[in-house]
Design an enzyme around this catalytic site. Sequence first.
Site, PDB file in Angstrom:
ATOM      1  N   VAL B  77      46.780 -58.184 -72.822  1.00  0.00           N
ATOM      2  CA  VAL B  77      47.976 -59.225 -72.528  1.00  0.00           C
ATOM      3  C   VAL B  77      47.924 -60.215 -73.666  1.00  0.00           C
ATOM      4  O   VAL B  77      46.871 -60.594 -74.119  1.00  0.00           O
ATOM      5  CB  VAL B  77      47.698 -59.991 -71.151  1.00  0.00           C
ATOM      6  CG1 VAL B  77      47.444 -59.032 -69.889  1.00  0.00           C
ATOM      7  CG2 VAL B  77      46.446 -60.831 -71.199  1.00  0.00           C
ATOM      8  N   CYS B  78      49.218 -60.664 -74.079  1.00  0.00           N
ATOM      9  CA  CYS B  78      49.286 -61.408 -74.952  1.00  0.00           C
ATOM     10  C   CYS B  78      48.976 -62.729 -74.698  1.00  0.00           C
ATOM     11  O   CYS B  78      49.316 -63.489 -73.631  1.00  0.00           O
ATOM     12  CB  CYS B  78      50.790 -61.275 -75.533  1.00  0.00           C
ATOM     13  SG  CYS B  78      51.286 -62.601 -76.894  1.00  0.00           S
TER      14      CYS B  78
END
Lengths: 121, 129, 96
Positions: B77-78
């Site tokens: 996940v960024c």
Amino acid sequence: MTHKKFITFVSRSAPYGTHNAQLCLDMALACAVFDQEVNYVFLDDGVYQLKREQRAAAIKRKTLGNAIEALSLYGIENIMVDGASMQSRALQVADLVLPVTLVDRADISALLQASDVVFNL
Amino acid sequence: MKFTIVVYAAPYSSEAAHSALQFTAALLKAGHEVYRLFFFGDGVHNANRFTVTATDEENLPLSWHRLILDNNLDAVVCVSSSLKRGLVDASEAKRHDFDAGTLFDSSEIAGLGQLVDATTNSDRVVNFG
Amino acid sequence: MSCLHTINRSPRFAQLDSCSSLLLPGDAVLFIEDGTYYCSGPHKIPATMSGVELYALQEDMIARGTEATCVKEVTLANYSKFVELSCEFDKVISWF
């Protein structure tokens, strides 16, 4: 980073109503930082990102037009702006934050064909 | 072939997160390799372990979690998308003095460099938003 | 290098207007999610796309009750076929 790729970003969203324009820019700058060959296309509502005199502080955001000027600082030189999208929105080159050359759909089409990967948002 | 899947869509707002999950499952079933799943923007909500659904409704984050674990996938996940949306892992939770992390431990928080790496090392990048 | 384009919004969002102007011979379009509404009912797919392979995601048409009325120029494709198409074409360009 084993392979250098020819990556095209097609930015089609207006600057503030969604976060797509910011996401697209962030991805492109990251690719440029990691030494990929990056192309950037403004299409459809994406051309609104280039409008002069944005003052996004009015909605507590950062002005995207300023960030767009960073593209060339990051070495992204191939920037295309779709002429038809400008025309249908009654925008002129003089209305934009960057001195740009307008392109037609055939130019964009050729770029998409030549690209290894296309991010389109 | 080696694929990277990028998910921009939150579950339960549009169909796209479901499509991404089905496509990823179909890739694996066909014997392809998933180099990385990258959750970006609203897509990070797909890794929220505090998702509660009705018994007759698909729990998408749980389905992702199982798919990732069952196939030993690399899921990211960024970081800039996740923290501002309340998706934190145990160490971020501790740092910000929250009671618990909200992120499934099958996904890892990392920067956009991981997307660039995935793009350069995959045969195909498929986006769902 | 050939492109598989996916379209996922209903015709109201006009994704196909820009997409169709960028297609080249050898490209294909796969309609998914609400994009499948392009494939049932009259006159939604421009005539300029006649040289392009057209597919629609079968699961999405079944869900919407439109599978039986899928227009003849469009081939139904399940997720397994979606995977095959994404390998067959050199890249996938998603419109969303």
